[in-house]
Design a protein around this motif. Structure first.
Motif, mmCIF file in Angstrom:
data_model
loop_
_atom_site.group_PDB
_atom_site.id
_atom_site.type_symbol
_atom_site.label_atom_id
_atom_site.label_comp_id
_atom_site.label_asym_id
_atom_site.label_seq_id
_atom_site.Cartn_x
_atom_site.Cartn_y
_atom_site.Cartn_z
ATOM 1 N N GLY A 227 -41.652 -9.832 -43.831
ATOM 2 C CA GLY A 227 -40.827 -9.123 -43.290
ATOM 3 C C GLY A 227 -41.131 -7.637 -43.948
ATOM 4 N N ALA A 228 -41.374 -7.684 -45.474
ATOM 5 C CA ALA A 228 -41.412 -5.905 -45.991
ATOM 6 C C ALA A 228 -42.724 -5.626 -45.722
ATOM 7 C CB ALA A 228 -42.015 -5.904 -47.754
ATOM 8 N N TYR A 229 -44.225 -6.080 -45.714
ATOM 9 C CA TYR A 229 -45.163 -5.499 -45.314
ATOM 10 C C TYR A 229 -45.039 -4.683 -43.737
ATOM 11 C CZ TYR A 229 -49.895 -4.265 -44.891
ATOM 12 O OH TYR A 229 -51.516 -3.710 -45.306
ATOM 13 N N LEU A 230 -44.402 -5.884 -42.680
ATOM 14 C CA LEU A 230 -44.614 -5.312 -41.169
ATOM 15 C C LEU A 230 -43.746 -4.422 -41.331
ATOM 16 C CD1 LEU A 230 -44.583 -8.305 -39.104
ATOM 17 C CD2 LEU A 230 -46.142 -6.591 -39.139
ATOM 18 N N GLY A 231 -42.599 -4.378 -41.955
ATOM 19 C CA GLY A 231 -41.519 -3.259 -41.676
ATOM 20 C C GLY A 231 -42.056 -1.989 -42.791
ATOM 21 N N MET A 232 -43.218 -1.630 -43.756
ATOM 22 C CA MET A 232 -43.796 -1.062 -44.567
ATOM 23 C C MET A 232 -44.756 -0.134 -43.087
ATOM 24 S SD MET A 232 -46.832 -0.272 -45.776
ATOM 25 C CE MET A 232 -47.996 -1.180 -45.912
ATOM 26 N N LEU A 233 -45.268 -1.130 -42.410
ATOM 27 C CA LEU A 233 -45.985 -0.525 -41.499
ATOM 28 C C LEU A 233 -45.507 0.245 -40.369
ATOM 29 C CD1 LEU A 233 -48.714 -3.119 -40.771
ATOM 30 C CD2 LEU A 233 -49.148 -1.468 -42.314
ATOM 31 N N ASP A 234 -43.785 -0.100 -39.970
ATOM 32 C CA ASP A 234 -43.371 0.371 -39.135
ATOM 33 C C ASP A 234 -42.489 1.707 -39.547
ATOM 34 O OD1 ASP A 234 -41.731 0.554 -36.835
ATOM 35 O OD2 ASP A 234 -39.666 0.484 -37.962
ATOM 36 N N GLU A 235 -41.455 1.558 -41.335
ATOM 37 C CA GLU A 235 -41.650 3.162 -41.338
ATOM 38 C C GLU A 235 -42.280 4.016 -41.848
ATOM 39 O OE1 GLU A 235 -38.876 3.386 -45.384
ATOM 40 O OE2 GLU A 235 -40.038 1.797 -45.745
ATOM 41 N N VAL A 236 -43.662 3.769 -42.183
ATOM 42 C CA VAL A 236 -45.060 4.858 -41.863
ATOM 43 C C VAL A 236 -45.223 5.107 -41.159
ATOM 44 C CG1 VAL A 236 -46.879 4.540 -41.979
ATOM 45 C CG2 VAL A 236 -45.857 3.788 -44.510
ATOM 46 N N GLY A 237 -45.163 4.490 -39.992
ATOM 47 C CA GLY A 237 -45.232 5.008 -38.246
ATOM 48 C C GLY A 237 -44.461 6.245 -37.890
ATOM 49 N N ARG A 238 -42.709 5.283 -38.957
ATOM 50 C CA ARG A 238 -41.696 6.693 -37.667
ATOM 51 C C ARG A 238 -41.874 7.205 -38.504
ATOM 52 N NH1 ARG A 238 -37.339 4.656 -38.814
ATOM 53 N NH2 ARG A 238 -38.063 2.624 -40.110
ATOM 54 N N ARG A 239 -41.787 7.737 -39.218
ATOM 55 C CA ARG A 239 -41.295 9.217 -40.379
ATOM 56 C C ARG A 239 -42.689 9.817 -39.738
ATOM 57 N NH1 ARG A 239 -41.116 7.672 -46.554
ATOM 58 N NH2 ARG A 239 -38.714 6.668 -46.732
ATOM 59 N N GLN A 240 -44.510 9.214 -39.843
ATOM 60 C CA GLN A 240 -45.647 10.335 -39.523
ATOM 61 C C GLN A 240 -44.683 10.877 -37.848
ATOM 62 O OE1 GLN A 240 -47.697 11.501 -41.509
ATOM 63 N NE2 GLN A 240 -46.135 10.409 -43.220
ATOM 64 N N ALA A 241 -44.371 10.067 -37.112
ATOM 65 C CA ALA A 241 -43.416 10.353 -35.554
ATOM 66 C C ALA A 241 -42.867 11.633 -35.690
ATOM 67 C CB ALA A 241 -43.194 8.903 -34.735
ATOM 68 N N LYS A 242 -42.083 11.475 -36.613
ATOM 69 C CA LYS A 242 -40.285 12.594 -37.169
ATOM 70 C C LYS A 242 -41.203 13.551 -37.290
ATOM 71 C CE LYS A 242 -36.961 9.801 -37.241
ATOM 72 N NZ LYS A 242 -35.779 8.904 -38.379
ATOM 73 N N ALA A 243 -42.174 13.731 -38.407
ATOM 74 C CA ALA A 243 -43.058 14.940 -39.328
ATOM 75 C C ALA A 243 -43.659 15.862 -38.031
ATOM 76 C CB ALA A 243 -44.327 13.869 -40.120
#
Length: 236
Positions: free
Chosen positions: A219-235
């Motif tokens: 769960g943490a690994y998939l969550g990390m990937l999602d979090e990374v992707g969303r943060r970069q999209a917002k940037a």
């Protein structure tokens, strides 16, 4: 994965871990961040964000392996497993430097980059879980995380590294996939070894702790990937 070496009963810990690994691999293949790595659409910032979060959990691996070994010694349980944890801690020591080398290849200062980008929510949660698990009643729980992460490295790390080099326009990317490349090679055989060890553990509560840790890691690994992707999209 060493089918003949493991007497794997239905519902056993090895089968449960294989299922979690399978779910993680299929989840990885659907994650936009990994898709971007494979199709060449990922920019440097996305890959750096991935490396940084990876570095934040990899740095904890060797210390937590040592802690798990010490805790087993304190409990007077599984002396051979405790020794294995100490051995694995030596093997894993310095792997975080591989990430630093990749950041350097991308023209970044690792110390500064890590300081500016602290662990995200999911890696913070994972690190807290692993710390509590290895200090707790069943430090063998770390085996669940080791199985998931080493299995993932074997199944996907090399493929992602090759795809990045083949399709990405990120400058010097061929010199910045050291961590992925070496883990894909180094972890071959480790999963089979873990299955043999796991098959010898017969305590039900210990099994539960191992499987719960595997699930938390997935769960943490998939969550990390999602979090990374969303943060970069917002940037952007």
């Amino acid at each position: 994965m060493a089918e003949a070496a493991v007497a794997n009963r239905k519902g056993g810990v090895v089968e449960d871990l294989r299922n979690h690994l399978s779910l993680l691999v299929s989840g990885i293949d659907q994650e936009p961040t990994i898709t971007a790595f494979k199709n060449g659409s990922a920019d440097k910032n996305l890959y750096v964000a991935f490396l940084v979060q990876t570095r934040h959990y990899v740095a904890l691996t060797a210390p937590r392996l040592e802690a798990a070994g010490r805790r087993l010694k304190e409990l007077g349980e599984h002396p051979e497993l405790a020794d294995l944890f100490f051995q694995k801690a030596e093997e894993e020591s310095g792997h975080d430097i591989l990430v630093d080398d990749d950041l350097c290849s991308l023209g970044l200062d690792p110390e500064k980059t890590l300081a500016e980008n602290p662990p995200g929510e999911w890696i913070t949660a994972y690190n807290s879980w692993i710390t509590a698990a290895t200090n707790g009643r069943h430090p063998a729980a770390f085996l669940g995380s080791a199985y998931i992460l080493e299995g993932l490295a074997v199944e996907r790390a090399g493929k992602v590294a090759r795809a990045l080099v083949a399709s990405s326009s990120i400058p010097k990317i061929a010199d910045a996939v050291t961590f992925l490349d070496l883990h894909a090679e180094a972890d071959i055989g480790h999963v089979d070894d873990l299955e043999r060890i796991l098959a010898e553990l017969d305590d039900a509560a210990e099994h539960d702790a191992i499987v719960m840790t595997a699930a938390a890691t997935r769960g943490a690994y998939l969550g990390m990937l999602d979090e990374v992707g969303r943060r970069q999209a917002k940037a952007h």
